[in-house]
Design a protein around this motif. Structure first.
Motif, PDB file in Angstrom:
ATOM      1  N   GLY A  47       0.811  -1.205   0.000  1.00 36.65           N
ATOM      2  CA  GLY A  47       0.000   0.000   0.000  1.00 36.65           C
ATOM      3  C   GLY A  47       0.848   1.260   0.000  1.00 36.65           C
ATOM      4  N   ARG A  48       0.354   2.300  -0.644  1.00 35.85           N
ATOM      5  CA  ARG A  48       1.074   3.574  -0.685  1.00 35.85           C
ATOM      6  C   ARG A  48       0.924   4.316   0.642  1.00 35.85           C
ATOM      7  NH1 ARG A  48       0.131   7.577  -5.252  1.00 35.85           N
ATOM      8  NH2 ARG A  48      -1.851   7.795  -4.162  1.00 35.85           N
ATOM      9  N   ILE A  49       1.863   5.194   0.902  1.00 37.26           N
ATOM     10  CA  ILE A  49       1.761   6.140   2.015  1.00 37.26           C
ATOM     11  C   ILE A  49       1.761   7.532   1.406  1.00 37.26           C
ATOM     12  CG2 ILE A  49       2.792   6.990   4.150  1.00 37.26           C
ATOM     13  CD1 ILE A  49       4.185   4.300   4.451  1.00 37.26           C
ATOM     14  N   VAL A  50       0.725   8.318   1.714  1.00 37.00           N
ATOM     15  CA  VAL A  50       0.600   9.650   1.126  1.00 37.00           C
ATOM     16  C   VAL A  50       0.491  10.686   2.243  1.00 37.00           C
ATOM     17  CG1 VAL A  50      -0.514   8.725  -0.933  1.00 37.00           C
ATOM     18  CG2 VAL A  50      -1.927   9.525   0.979  1.00 37.00           C
ATOM     19  N   ASP A  51       0.765  11.946   1.904  1.00 30.15           N
ATOM     20  CA  ASP A  51       0.626  13.018   2.891  1.00 30.15           C
ATOM     21  C   ASP A  51      -0.832  13.470   2.953  1.00 30.15           C
ATOM     22  OD1 ASP A  51       0.202  14.729   0.716  1.00 30.15           O
ATOM     23  OD2 ASP A  51       1.493  16.299   1.529  1.00 30.15           O
ATOM     24  N   ARG A  52      -1.123  14.479   3.753  1.00 35.47           N
ATOM     25  CA  ARG A  52      -2.495  14.915   3.983  1.00 35.47           C
ATOM     26  C   ARG A  52      -3.164  15.430   2.718  1.00 35.47           C
ATOM     27  NH1 ARG A  52      -2.695  17.441   8.440  1.00 35.47           N
ATOM     28  NH2 ARG A  52      -4.627  18.619   8.075  1.00 35.47           N
ATOM     29  N   ASN A  53      -2.355  15.801   1.718  1.00 37.44           N
ATOM     30  CA  ASN A  53      -2.906  16.327   0.469  1.00 37.44           C
ATOM     31  C   ASN A  53      -2.835  15.328  -0.683  1.00 37.44           C
ATOM     32  OD1 ASN A  53      -3.339  19.011   1.611  1.00 37.44           O
ATOM     33  ND2 ASN A  53      -1.105  19.154   1.629  1.00 37.44           N
ATOM     34  N   GLY A  54      -2.483  14.067  -0.359  1.00 40.59           N
ATOM     35  CA  GLY A  54      -2.468  13.028  -1.379  1.00 40.59           C
ATOM     36  C   GLY A  54      -1.151  12.858  -2.095  1.00 40.59           C
ATOM     37  N   PHE A  55      -0.110  13.603  -1.696  1.00 39.73           N
ATOM     38  CA  PHE A  55       1.199  13.466  -2.331  1.00 39.73           C
ATOM     39  C   PHE A  55       1.826  12.147  -1.890  1.00 39.73           C
ATOM     40  CE2 PHE A  55       5.804  13.910  -2.164  1.00 39.73           C
ATOM     41  CZ  PHE A  55       6.093  14.320  -3.454  1.00 39.73           C
ATOM     42  N   ALA A  56       2.330  11.353  -2.850  1.00 41.34           N
ATOM     43  CA  ALA A  56       2.897  10.037  -2.546  1.00 41.34           C
ATOM     44  C   ALA A  56       4.245  10.182  -1.854  1.00 41.34           C
ATOM     45  CB  ALA A  56       3.052   9.225  -3.827  1.00 41.34           C
ATOM     46  N   MET A  57       4.310   9.718  -0.614  1.00 43.25           N
ATOM     47  CA  MET A  57       5.557   9.730   0.142  1.00 43.25           C
ATOM     48  C   MET A  57       6.297   8.408   0.005  1.00 43.25           C
ATOM     49  SD  MET A  57       3.963  11.557   3.540  1.00 43.25           S
ATOM     50  CE  MET A  57       5.513  11.784   4.409  1.00 43.25           C
ATOM     51  N   ALA A  58       5.554   7.315  -0.050  1.00 44.25           N
ATOM     52  CA  ALA A  58       6.136   5.989  -0.272  1.00 44.25           C
ATOM     53  C   ALA A  58       5.285   5.280  -1.310  1.00 44.25           C
ATOM     54  CB  ALA A  58       6.172   5.186   1.025  1.00 44.25           C
ATOM     55  N   ASP A  59       5.914   4.829  -2.382  1.00 41.12           N
ATOM     56  CA  ASP A  59       5.190   4.214  -3.487  1.00 41.12           C
ATOM     57  C   ASP A  59       5.988   3.019  -3.983  1.00 41.12           C
ATOM     58  OD1 ASP A  59       3.248   3.805  -5.386  1.00 41.12           O
ATOM     59  OD2 ASP A  59       3.300   5.845  -6.180  1.00 41.12           O
ATOM     60  N   ASN A  60       5.437   2.337  -4.975  1.00 40.78           N
ATOM     61  CA  ASN A  60       6.114   1.186  -5.571  1.00 40.78           C
ATOM     62  C   ASN A  60       6.546   1.537  -6.982  1.00 40.78           C
ATOM     63  OD1 ASN A  60       5.410  -0.486  -3.278  1.00 40.78           O
ATOM     64  ND2 ASN A  60       3.341  -0.553  -4.122  1.00 40.78           N
ATOM     65  N   GLN A  61       7.705   1.075  -7.363  1.00 37.99           N
ATOM     66  CA  GLN A  61       8.177   1.297  -8.720  1.00 37.99           C
ATOM     67  C   GLN A  61       8.689  -0.018  -9.293  1.00 37.99           C
ATOM     68  OE1 GLN A  61      11.405   4.081  -8.499  1.00 37.99           O
ATOM     69  NE2 GLN A  61      12.857   2.564  -7.763  1.00 37.99           N
ATOM     70  N   GLN A  62       8.788  -0.050 -10.620  1.00 33.43           N
ATOM     71  CA  GLN A  62       9.286  -1.254 -11.256  1.00 33.43           C
ATOM     72  C   GLN A  62      10.715  -1.533 -10.813  1.00 33.43           C
ATOM     73  OE1 GLN A  62       8.605  -0.646 -15.514  1.00 33.43           O
ATOM     74  NE2 GLN A  62       7.042  -2.229 -15.455  1.00 33.43           N
ATOM     75  N   ASN A  63      10.956  -2.790 -10.501  1.00 35.19           N
ATOM     76  CA  ASN A  63      12.274  -3.216 -10.048  1.00 35.19           C
ATOM     77  C   ASN A  63      12.837  -4.197 -11.080  1.00 35.19           C
ATOM     78  OD1 ASN A  63      14.532  -4.196  -8.713  1.00 35.19           O
ATOM     79  ND2 ASN A  63      13.352  -5.541  -7.376  1.00 35.19           N
ATOM     80  N   TYR A  64      13.802  -3.749 -11.848  1.00 36.66           N
ATOM     81  CA  TYR A  64      14.438  -4.613 -12.836  1.00 36.66           C
ATOM     82  C   TYR A  64      15.559  -5.398 -12.160  1.00 36.66           C
ATOM     83  CZ  TYR A  64      11.966  -1.885 -16.343  1.00 36.66           C
ATOM     84  OH  TYR A  64      10.984  -1.283 -17.090  1.00 36.66           O
ATOM     85  N   ARG A  65      15.494  -6.706 -12.284  1.00 35.92           N
ATOM     86  CA  ARG A  65      16.548  -7.546 -11.715  1.00 35.92           C
ATOM     87  C   ARG A  65      17.043  -8.533 -12.761  1.00 35.92           C
ATOM     88  NH1 ARG A  65      12.058  -8.749  -8.190  1.00 35.92           N
ATOM     89  NH2 ARG A  65      10.798 -10.456  -9.019  1.00 35.92           N
ATOM     90  N   VAL A  66      18.297  -8.871 -12.655  1.00 33.33           N
ATOM     91  CA  VAL A  66      18.891  -9.834 -13.580  1.00 33.33           C
ATOM     92  C   VAL A  66      18.977 -11.174 -12.865  1.00 33.33           C
ATOM     93  CG1 VAL A  66      21.245  -9.138 -12.914  1.00 33.33           C
ATOM     94  CG2 VAL A  66      20.864 -10.383 -15.060  1.00 33.33           C
ATOM     95  N   VAL A  67      18.501 -12.221 -13.557  1.00 32.04           N
ATOM     96  CA  VAL A  67      18.512 -13.570 -12.989  1.00 32.04           C
ATOM     97  C   VAL A  67      19.286 -14.500 -13.928  1.00 32.04           C
ATOM     98  CG1 VAL A  67      16.299 -13.213 -11.850  1.00 32.04           C
ATOM     99  CG2 VAL A  67      16.353 -14.253 -14.118  1.00 32.04           C
ATOM    100  N   ILE A  68      19.737 -15.606 -13.376  1.00 34.03           N
ATOM    101  CA  ILE A  68      20.454 -16.602 -14.168  1.00 34.03           C
ATOM    102  C   ILE A  68      19.819 -17.973 -13.939  1.00 34.03           C
ATOM    103  CG2 ILE A  68      22.190 -16.968 -12.346  1.00 34.03           C
ATOM    104  CD1 ILE A  68      24.221 -17.499 -14.598  1.00 34.03           C
ATOM    105  N   ILE A  69      19.630 -18.726 -15.029  1.00 37.16           N
ATOM    106  CA  ILE A  69      19.088 -20.082 -14.954  1.00 37.16           C
ATOM    107  C   ILE A  69      20.256 -21.043 -15.216  1.00 37.16           C
ATOM    108  CG2 ILE A  69      17.414 -21.725 -15.881  1.00 37.16           C
ATOM    109  CD1 ILE A  69      15.755 -19.317 -16.797  1.00 37.16           C
ATOM    110  N   PRO A  70      20.773 -21.721 -14.186  1.00 35.15           N
ATOM    111  CA  PRO A  70      21.980 -22.549 -14.333  1.00 35.15           C
ATOM    112  C   PRO A  70      21.891 -23.573 -15.461  1.00 35.15           C
ATOM    113  CG  PRO A  70      21.411 -22.294 -12.021  1.00 35.15           C
ATOM    114  CD  PRO A  70      20.279 -21.701 -12.806  1.00 35.15           C
TER     115      PRO A  70
END
Length: 630
Positions: A47-70
């Motif tokens: 869930g997001r955390i916003v200030d009293r006026n709706g400004f996003a203080m904590a949000d989620n963003q795309q997380n690009y990760r590199v994986v390897i398949i042995p």
């Protein structure tokens, strides 16, 4: 005989086949489906955390990760060598990858690095033909847009440790994050949400063939804070890199509009992973950036405590608003001498004049007449000496001493000289900046037990419930007594001779009232007093006085309260008061852009035309009594 034996064996075989394929058919069909179809738990969006006026203080963003398949990589070490030319890998990362390769099946993806930037993703994608088994995966990561300004309020998320596993399957998902500090920790269950599921078809070895069904998880609740990010940004910039803290709150509802502790840290680093160098720099910093000074810093309140002492004395009846006491610069009790901050003394003062000039001698005498028990009882009514229950972890109690406390903690009875020291907010007394803000709010709102809070609505693991804007129970204080004390605080700032006159707000409709405080953290010897006390600028930073100020505005119709503490900042009037002025001025400017929500007015304080340097007090967080003496 041979044919009969063959027939018997064939009949047994046919009977067994009939039993398995007809009688037990449903059981084996079920087992086959269970082996063919796997159910996988999917993490929900936090869930997001916003200030009293709706400004996003904590949000989620795309997380690009590199994986390897042995299995596809073949020679894993060679592939990692090639990959490290694009994304440098530390020795610890490579050891972790080797452990996971040995522990997991060859076709299971293994995370190599998370939180890649777009340039790294692009370079890996371009070189994919030369990196067998290497793929880019996309997930979600917590992001704090104004991390340095909100770190002590929001806290941060990090990976689940082994001792935090509770049996919730979500906690066992790779890469799952939970709140470890601040609002993220307090409301972790509400923010976490509920997991989704994915139904996939696998072969006999467990390899995924196709996805049959997918049900996304339910996102966590959005938590709306009382913080105003515009004001939070202003306060953080105003403090700069000073070791200081500011709390701003609504005197009627208890909503905390700004809570800043400086210096701060970047909570994003705890999500992505701190390096050893970053961690060492944080824990070795003498200004303690990891400590939320607003709720965990404990300071002697100094002269900011004098209004409470005045109310205790007025209620007991040992003084009246017109009681005058002569200040010659010091007073004696037995063989001990207690000094005023003004060497030559203030002369004859009444109560409002004593608050205006912050006369120590006046309050020594007032404390002697009142007694520590009555002062302690009044202080507790104003929220000092106990946790206030703000929705943040790590809040400290502070300390409001009494005879019973001293007997239990130290084993010796209370002394009268300690009462005199307590009368100017020194000695064993400790308070947090949040407590000082609440004390000021209760003074300003007409004597109601307002309680501080950080959320616009009541947050529970099962949902969000609205608050009712109740000021709290009345403290049972005389309106006349409150008016006298508030008039003295008005004079502190707006009288030509007030200790904080230079920090007055020029706009009449925004004028503030307040009280300065200066707390000494070192002993001043008798010899130094005779030869001249060293100025703060001539001392090492760690030995300089703490600077404090508490205030409220506007004077005629109080709505906002502020407390400012600058560690080793020097004088309360020269350092802390200008910060409070700027903060309250900006608070009211923003408030005019956003109309109030039906606040009830309190009785106006009449204005009139009527230096702080009180000394003695423990170093923050020491828990030790200050050095006393002449």
């Amino acid at each position: 005989m041979l044919g009969g034996g063959q027939a018997a064996l064939l009949s047994v075989l046919v009977g067994r086949m009939y039993y398995l394929q007809v009688i037990e058919s449903q059981r084996y069909v079920t087992l086959a489906d269970e082996n063919r179809i796997n159910f996988r738990l999917l993490p929900p969006p936090r869930g997001r955390i916003v200030d009293r006026n709706g400004f996003a203080m904590a949000d989620n963003q795309q997380n690009y990760r590199v994986v390897i398949i042995p299995e596809q990589a073949g020679d894993v070490e060679r592939t990692l060598d090639l990959l490290s030319l694009i994304v440098p890998l530390s020795g610890g990362e490579r050891r972790r990858i080797r452990r996971e390769v040995k522990r997991k099946r060859a076709f299971v993806p293994i995370t190599v690095r998370e939180n890649l930037d777009w340039s790294e993703v692009a370079r890996i994608e371009v070189n994919t033909p030369d990196l067998p088994g290497v793929l880019i995966d996309v997930g979600q990561s917590r992001s704090y847009a104004n991390g340095l300004e909100t770190a002590h309020v929001l806290g941060y998320v990090a990976a689940v440790s082994e001792k935090e596993l509770t049996g919730d399957p979500l906690l066992e998902l790779p890469g799952f994050r939970i709140g470890k500090a601040g609002v993220e920790k307090v409301y972790d269950l509400a923010l976490r949400g509920s997991g989704g599921s994915s139904q996939v078809e696998v072969n006999a070895l467990g390899r995924v063939i196709r996805e049959l069904n997918r049900q996304e998880g339910q996102a966590g609740n959005e938590v709306r804070l009382t913080i105003d990010m515009q004001l939070q940004h202003f306060v953080a910039e105003r403090l700069g890199n000073d070791s200081a803290t500011v709390v701003v709150m609504d005197v009627h509802t208890g909503e905390v509009l700004s809570l800043v502790s400086s210096p701060s840290f970047d909570p994003n680093s705890f999500n992505t992973g701190l390096s050893q160098v970053e961690w060492e720099s944080l824990i070795s910093n003498p200004k303690a950036p990891l400590t939320n000074k607003a709720i965990a810093g404990q300071y002697a309140p100094g002269s900011t405590f004098k209004p409470v002492v005045a109310l205790a004395a007025l209620e007991k009846g040992v003084i009246s608003p017109d009681t005058t006491i002569h200040c010659s610069g010091s007073t004696k009790l037995g063989n001990s001498e207690f000094h005023c901050w003004k060497k030559g003394g203030h002369g004859l003062l009444d109560l409002t004049g004593a608050i205006e000039h912050s006369c120590d001698v006046y309050f020594y005498e007032v404390a002697r007449r009142t007694g520590i028990e009555r002062m302690a009882a009044m202080a507790r009514r104003f929220g000092l000496g106990e946790k206030l229950g703000l929705d943040l972890p790590g809040e400290k109690n502070g300390l409001m001493p009494s005879n019973k406390w001293k007997l239990g903690a130290i084993g010796v009875p209370w002394q009268l000289g300690e009462t005199l020291i307590a009368g100017i907010g020194q000695g064993y007394i400790l308070s947090t900046p949040l407590q000082l803000a609440v004390m000021t709010a209760r003074l300003a709102n007409g004597g109601y037990a307002v309680t501080p809070r950080l959320t616009m609505d009541r947050v529970t693991p099962t949902g969000i419930e609205p608050y009712t804007d109740e000021e709290g129970a009345p403290l049972g204080l005389s309106p006349e007594h409150l008016a006298v004390v508030r008039k003295g605080m008005d004079n502190v700032v707006n009288s030509p001779t007030g200790t904080a006159r230079r920090s007055r707000i020029p706009e009449d409709r925004w004028q503030m009232a307040g009280k300065t405080g200066t707390v000494q953290v070192r002993r001043i010897s008798k010899a130094e007093r005779e030869t001249g006390v060293l100025k703060n600028d001539d001392l090492p930073w760690i030995e300089r006085d703490h600077a404090l100020f508490v205030g409220f505005a506007p004077v005629q119709n109080p709505r906002f309260a502020v407390s400012v503490v600058v560690e080793h900042g020097g004088g309360g009037s020269s350092t802390a008061a200008p910060i409070a002025r700027d903060v309250l001025r900006e608070t009211q400017r923003l408030a005019e852009l956003r109309p109030p929500r039906g606040h009830q007015d309190v009785q106006a304080v009449p204005q009139s035309g009527s230096k702080d340097g009180s000394k003695g007090g423990p170093v923050v967080g020491s828990g030790k009594p200050p050095v006393r003496g002449t």
